[in-house]
Design a protein around this motif. Structure first.
Motif, PDB file in Angstrom:
ATOM      1  N   ASP A  77      87.308 -32.409 -48.456  1.00  0.00           N
ATOM      2  CA  ASP A  77      85.883 -32.672 -48.316  1.00  0.00           C
ATOM      3  C   ASP A  77      85.578 -32.764 -46.825  1.00  0.00           C
ATOM      4  N   GLN A  78      84.433 -32.247 -46.432  1.00  0.00           N
ATOM      5  CA  GLN A  78      84.051 -32.187 -45.023  1.00  0.00           C
ATOM      6  C   GLN A  78      83.671 -33.570 -44.487  1.00  0.00           C
ATOM      7  N   PRO A  79      83.872 -33.795 -43.188  1.00  0.00           N
ATOM      8  CA  PRO A  79      83.477 -35.080 -42.595  1.00  0.00           C
ATOM      9  C   PRO A  79      81.973 -35.338 -42.762  1.00  0.00           C
ATOM     10  N   ASN A  80      81.179 -34.256 -42.807  1.00  0.00           N
ATOM     11  CA  ASN A  80      79.727 -34.385 -42.965  1.00  0.00           C
ATOM     12  C   ASN A  80      79.344 -34.289 -44.446  1.00  0.00           C
ATOM     13  N   LEU A  81      80.199 -34.812 -45.323  1.00  0.00           N
ATOM     14  CA  LEU A  81      79.998 -34.749 -46.769  1.00  0.00           C
ATOM     15  C   LEU A  81      78.589 -35.176 -47.151  1.00  0.00           C
ATOM     16  N   ASN A  82      77.953 -34.346 -47.964  1.00  0.00           N
ATOM     17  CA  ASN A  82      76.604 -34.604 -48.439  1.00  0.00           C
ATOM     18  C   ASN A  82      76.624 -34.336 -49.943  1.00  0.00           C
ATOM     19  N   PHE A  83      76.294 -35.338 -50.754  1.00  0.00           N
ATOM     20  CA  PHE A  83      76.377 -35.170 -52.203  1.00  0.00           C
ATOM     21  C   PHE A  83      75.375 -34.151 -52.736  1.00  0.00           C
ATOM     22  N   GLN A  84      74.310 -33.881 -52.000  1.00  0.00           N
ATOM     23  CA  GLN A  84      73.341 -32.874 -52.426  1.00  0.00           C
ATOM     24  C   GLN A  84      73.723 -31.467 -51.963  1.00  0.00           C
ATOM     25  N   ASN A  85      74.782 -31.357 -51.167  1.00  0.00           N
ATOM     26  CA  ASN A  85      75.203 -30.053 -50.654  1.00  0.00           C
ATOM     27  C   ASN A  85      76.662 -29.807 -51.038  1.00  0.00           C
ATOM     28  N   CYS A  86      76.840 -29.013 -52.082  1.00  0.00           N
ATOM     29  CA  CYS A  86      78.196 -28.757 -52.600  1.00  0.00           C
ATOM     30  C   CYS A  86      79.067 -27.992 -51.615  1.00  0.00           C
ATOM     31  N   PHE A  87      78.459 -27.358 -50.608  1.00  0.00           N
ATOM     32  CA  PHE A  87      79.251 -26.628 -49.615  1.00  0.00           C
ATOM     33  C   PHE A  87      80.024 -27.563 -48.687  1.00  0.00           C
ATOM     34  N   THR A  88      79.691 -28.850 -48.695  1.00  0.00           N
ATOM     35  CA  THR A  88      80.379 -29.813 -47.822  1.00  0.00           C
ATOM     36  C   THR A  88      81.535 -30.512 -48.533  1.00  0.00           C
ATOM     37  N   GLN A  89      81.864 -30.063 -49.739  1.00  0.00           N
ATOM     38  CA  GLN A  89      82.904 -30.738 -50.522  1.00  0.00           C
ATOM     39  C   GLN A  89      83.721 -29.758 -51.344  1.00  0.00           C
ATOM     40  N   ARG A  90      84.875 -30.223 -51.781  1.00  0.00           N
ATOM     41  CA  ARG A  90      85.696 -29.431 -52.700  1.00  0.00           C
ATOM     42  C   ARG A  90      84.963 -29.325 -54.025  1.00  0.00           C
ATOM     43  N   ASN A  91      85.053 -28.158 -54.652  1.00  0.00           N
ATOM     44  CA  ASN A  91      84.370 -27.930 -55.920  1.00  0.00           C
ATOM     45  C   ASN A  91      85.359 -27.442 -56.957  1.00  0.00           C
ATOM     46  N   LEU A  92      84.921 -27.352 -58.197  1.00  0.00           N
ATOM     47  CA  LEU A  92      85.799 -26.894 -59.262  1.00  0.00           C
ATOM     48  C   LEU A  92      86.244 -25.459 -59.028  1.00  0.00           C
ATOM     49  N   SER A  93      87.495 -25.196 -59.308  1.00  0.00           N
ATOM     50  CA  SER A  93      88.016 -23.825 -59.318  1.00  0.00           C
ATOM     51  C   SER A  93      87.643 -23.209 -60.671  1.00  0.00           C
ATOM     52  N   GLU A  94      87.934 -21.940 -60.857  1.00  0.00           N
ATOM     53  CA  GLU A  94      87.703 -21.316 -62.171  1.00  0.00           C
ATOM     54  C   GLU A  94      88.536 -22.027 -63.227  1.00  0.00           C
ATOM     55  N   MET A  95      89.758 -22.394 -62.877  1.00  0.00           N
ATOM     56  CA  MET A  95      90.614 -23.141 -63.807  1.00  0.00           C
ATOM     57  C   MET A  95      89.971 -24.477 -64.151  1.00  0.00           C
ATOM     58  N   GLY A  96      89.433 -25.164 -63.153  1.00  0.00           N
ATOM     59  CA  GLY A  96      88.765 -26.439 -63.380  1.00  0.00           C
ATOM     60  C   GLY A  96      87.569 -26.306 -64.299  1.00  0.00           C
ATOM     61  N   ARG A  97      86.816 -25.227 -64.150  1.00  0.00           N
ATOM     62  CA  ARG A  97      85.667 -24.989 -65.044  1.00  0.00           C
ATOM     63  C   ARG A  97      86.148 -24.773 -66.475  1.00  0.00           C
ATOM     64  N   SER A  98      87.196 -23.986 -66.622  1.00  0.00           N
ATOM     65  CA  SER A  98      87.756 -23.748 -67.963  1.00  0.00           C
ATOM     66  C   SER A  98      88.271 -25.046 -68.579  1.00  0.00           C
ATOM     67  N   GLN A  99      88.930 -25.872 -67.767  1.00  0.00           N
ATOM     68  CA  GLN A  99      89.436 -27.159 -68.252  1.00  0.00           C
ATOM     69  C   GLN A  99      88.288 -28.040 -68.763  1.00  0.00           C
ATOM     70  N   ALA A 100      87.189 -28.080 -68.014  1.00  0.00           N
ATOM     71  CA  ALA A 100      86.053 -28.920 -68.394  1.00  0.00           C
ATOM     72  C   ALA A 100      85.440 -28.447 -69.715  1.00  0.00           C
ATOM     73  N   ILE A 101      85.255 -27.152 -69.855  1.00  0.00           N
ATOM     74  CA  ILE A 101      84.697 -26.605 -71.104  1.00  0.00           C
ATOM     75  C   ILE A 101      85.620 -26.950 -72.269  1.00  0.00           C
ATOM     76  N   TYR A 102      86.908 -26.732 -72.080  1.00  0.00           N
ATOM     77  CA  TYR A 102      87.892 -27.007 -73.129  1.00  0.00           C
ATOM     78  C   TYR A 102      87.892 -28.487 -73.501  1.00  0.00           C
ATOM     79  N   TYR A 103      87.774 -29.350 -72.515  1.00  0.00           N
ATOM     80  CA  TYR A 103      87.768 -30.789 -72.762  1.00  0.00           C
ATOM     81  C   TYR A 103      86.633 -31.175 -73.711  1.00  0.00           C
ATOM     82  N   GLY A 104      85.437 -30.711 -73.408  1.00  0.00           N
ATOM     83  CA  GLY A 104      84.295 -31.006 -74.276  1.00  0.00           C
ATOM     84  C   GLY A 104      84.491 -30.448 -75.671  1.00  0.00           C
TER      85      GLY A 104
END
Length: 192
Positions: free
Chosen positions: A36-63
């Motif tokens: 995550d970037q030092p200038n982390l902003n919760f409204q700006n996803c570009f300043t933080q780590r986000n889900l990978s494609e695997m992470g998206r698949s995991q989330a869908i599967y979980y639900g």
């Protein structure tokens, strides 16, 4: 969960989860590599780590797996305000079922250099939150972050669920199970 005892245990756990009364503390899906970037902003996803494609698949599967198992969930789902946790909730439970709570950022911060008083305050607040019993016949889901080794609920893998039984305000809580996505699948397969 193999063998006859494993089948009986998974059936018993599944029946208990279907009765409700638990908190599912879940780590978000797999995030992209980086920091995550030092200038982390919760409204700006570009300043933080986000889900990978695997992470998206995991989330869908979980639900999906929780719906297949007919686990009653209390809505909205509580989450940290990070984009990766919010997206995990949206993919697993739908975009209208998200309630971001800034407290869960404090769990994220436990991995940093905190003074002992701040760490204790965060862990005391966590204890209080995990003592609150969910609404009758439902399970509460919190999607947030892992903990440092030996602190809080300990290290948690991507989309791993820590099943907690709240014992009431001031009475603590009991960790019932640690379930990976594969464990959830086995619970569904053997417990139906």
């Amino acid at each position: 969960m193999e063998g006859e005892d494993g089948l009986e245990n998974s059936k018993s756990l599944l029946d208990s989860l279907r009765d409700g009364g638990f908190i599912f503390y879940v780590r978000h899906g797999e995030a992209t590599v980086g920091e995550d970037q030092p200038n982390l902003n919760f409204q700006n996803c570009f300043t933080q780590r986000n889900l990978s494609e695997m992470g998206r698949s995991q989330a869908i599967y979980y639900g999906e797996i929780l719906r297949y198992m007919r686990i009653p969930i209390s809505y909205p789902i509580i989450t940290s305000p990070f984009c990766r946790t919010i997206e995990t909730v949206q993919l697993a439970f739908g975009s209208g079922n998200v309630k971001a709570d800034p407290f869960w950022v404090e769990i994220y911060k436990l991995s940093g250099n905190l003074v002992s008083e701040e760490r204790k305050r965060t862990l005391d607040n966590l204890q209080s939150l995990l003592e609150i019993q969910p609404e009758e016949g439902r399970n509460k889901v919190i999607i947030a972050h892992s903990f440092p080794k030996g602190i809080g609920l300990g290290q948690i893998s991507d989309m791993e669920t820590i099943v907690v039984k709240p014992l009431g305000q001031g009475k603590g809580f009991k960790e019932i199970a640690r379930l990976s996505l594969a464990d959830l699948y086995d619970l569904w397969r053997f417990g139906v």
